[in-house]
Design an enzyme around this catalytic site. Sequence first.
Site, short mmCIF file in Angstrom:
data_model
loop_
_atom_site.label_atom_id
_atom_site.label_comp_id
_atom_site.label_asym_id
_atom_site.label_seq_id
_atom_site.Cartn_x
_atom_site.Cartn_y
_atom_site.Cartn_z
N HIS A 1 39.53 32.30 32.09
CA HIS A 1 39.25 30.96 32.61
C HIS A 1 38.34 30.12 31.72
O HIS A 1 38.15 28.93 31.96
CB HIS A 1 38.75 31.00 34.05
N ILE B 1 40.29 30.65 43.17
CA ILE B 1 41.01 30.30 44.41
C ILE B 1 40.94 31.42 45.44
O ILE B 1 41.09 31.20 46.63
CB ILE B 1 42.46 29.86 44.13
N ASP B 2 40.65 32.65 44.99
CA ASP B 2 40.57 33.76 45.97
C ASP B 2 39.15 33.97 46.51
O ASP B 2 38.90 34.91 47.26
CB ASP B 2 41.11 35.06 45.37
N LYS C 1 39.95 40.44 46.68
CA LYS C 1 40.56 41.09 45.51
C LYS C 1 41.47 42.25 45.94
O LYS C 1 42.33 42.68 45.19
CB LYS C 1 39.46 41.65 44.59
#
Length: 471
Positions: free
Chosen positions: A186, A215-216, A359
């Site tokens: 990222h 986003i998670d 996750k």
Amino acid sequence: FSSKLPKILTNVSFWKDFEGFKKLFHRFLQEKGPSIDWAKIQRPPKDSIQPYEKIKLKGLPADVASSLNKLAVVKLNGGLGTSMGCKGPKSLISVRNENTFLDLTVQQIEHLNKSYNADVPLVLMNSFNTDEDTKKILQKYTHHHVKIHTFNQSRYPRINKESLLPVATNMGLTGENEEAWYPPGHGDIYTSFFNSGLLDKLIAEGKEYIFVSNIDNLGATVDLHILNHLMNQPSDKRCEFVMEVTDKTRADVKGGTLTQYDGKLRLLEIAQVPKAHVDEFKSVTKFKIFNTNNLWISLPAIKRLHVKNAMDMEIIVNPKTLEGGLNVIQLETAVGAAMKSFDNVLGINVPRSRFLPVKTTSDLLLVMSNLYSMNAGSLTMSPKREFPTTPHVKLGSSFTKVRDFLKRFESIPDMLELDHLTVSGDVTFGKQVTLKGTVIIIANHGDRIDIPAGAILENKIVSGNLRILDH
């Protein structure tokens, strides 16, 4: 190759990616040895990490909308759901009442925009793995009160570990090249965002900051107090980069931490730590906080640093083994690592509730349960839970894939009073099971345990073969 050249020459994004990769690869070849000198690492100065409570004390201004109108929300949406046994983008996995990560994000921002009559856009950073599927699904939000933009992360070639040559034979993504490409972490956000033209577009629309998060991470909602703090700095002392950190627990020992290094506040990741000091890095006493990857970054500052080519991020060398057994490396960077390039940076020590990543299916069980209540896309810990910590949940390999996980629970158990849950082996749960205290359920190989409907397990160890059969 020459027959493909005209097509490639017209592909501007390919050349931009190629330039970016060339720079990263060049640096990788030149840099040898650890990127940090452990002796220079110091604890961050007291005022460089502010407690969230102190920022909250300032209260909120009457005109929240004018601050919100200077904000865009960026979600990192490059990842696939493979680790949870799902095909396609991770953001399209259902996490709560049939709502996906993306649904919840849109609901949160729409609620903000409606409540304050504001215009906060949502920006998704996709990768070549997630772009097509994400764009298809975005059509369903056409009538929502949220403008949605997307841009793509770069696409870089994986490198043969021995020869250091790219494993790709052409630009294709299928067949022998299926595993030849990767999105480079990222940290690529700065270059891709700039190259897409979206950065300039948002600046032209009067946006000053982006709030970036994974986003998670269901805890990463727009926090009005942090936004207000950013907007009310004197113009010459404006924070250009804020990193939300939170207190480390034993579960977070691998998380990146903030240190003072060469007079700058700097993110230190476990991959940069010399082997002899890894235990020290993991210590909860020396490094008390870790990076949640919720970041508030100034748009004009990103532009300034990008134009000057002054964005400095350590290279993360990520070794992988392809399906055929070939050892490769992929060169990546992390978005938080650029912190040291910005001026007036700040850490804010936020409550743990702002870090709620999903996750694994163990995390999914927590967020689907009655531990959380949902309002306008935001999850908050239920007031009925008497202590603020989340239970420690460890589900075995039979639960790894979302599909298998859902089959094993007729309904999600009541977990309001749970501290610790370990489940291993072939275990299923009937309807309306209640779990309290510490519950350990272990079905040995070849055995199966069915927890009957309505069962209340409090501080119990269940093992062997418990099979309740109707007759």
